[in-house]
Design a protein around this motif. Structure first.
Motif: not given
Length: 123
Positions: A108-122
Motif C-alpha cells: 500500500v505504501f509503495a503504490v502510494k509512493s509511486f503515485i506521488d512520485a509520478r504526480r511530482n514529476r508531472q
C-alpha cells in the motif's frame, strides 16, 4: 521507502530466525521470512542512493508482492484458527499471517509512493 524496506527486511529476518531457532528447527521453511528479508534489506540499502532509488523500490515492491502471494493463504488459515479450527502448526500459521499483513502494508505504501512520485514529476 528505502528506510521502510530496510526496517521491514530486519523484521522479516528476525521473524525467520525466531521461527527456526525459537519455535521449530525441524524445517528450513521456517526461514522463509529471512529469505525475503535479506534481499529486501539490500534493496532498501541500494535505494538510499538516489541513482538506484527507482529500480530498487520497484524491485522491493515485486519481491513483497511475491511474499504476499505466498503468505496470503496463511492469513486465511489464521482467521479460521481464531474461529476455533485446529491447525497442525499454529505458530507457522501465525508467522505467515504476520508476514502477509506486513507485505500488504508495504505494498500500500509503495503504490502510494509511486503515485506521488509520478504526480511530482508531472508538475
Amino acid at each position: 521507502m528505502p528506510k521502510f524496506s530496510i526496517a521491514l527486511g530486519i523484521i522479516f529476518i528476525a521473524m525467520g530466525l525466531y521461527g527456526y531457532f525459537g519455535i521449530s528447527s525441524e524445517s528450513i521453511t521456517a526461514l522463509i521470512p529471512t529469505f525475503f528479508g535479506i534481499p529486501l534489506m539490500i534493496l532498501g540499502w541500494l535505494g538510499l542512493n538516489e541513482k538506484y532509488l527507482k529500480h530498487a523500490m520497484h524491485g522491493a515492491a515485486v519481491l513483497i508482492l511475491l511474499g504476499f502471494a505466498g503468505t496470503v493463504g496463511g492469513l486465511f488459515k489464521f482467521f479460521r484458527m481464531l474461529g476455533g479450527a485446529e491447525m497442525e502448526r499454529p505458530a507457522a500459521v501465525t508467522v505467515q499471517a504476520i508476514m502477509a499483513i506486513l507485505c500488504l502494508i508495504f505494498l500500500v505504501f509503495a503504490v502510494k509512493s509511486f503515485i506521488d512520485a509520478r504526480r511530482n514529476r508531472q508538475e
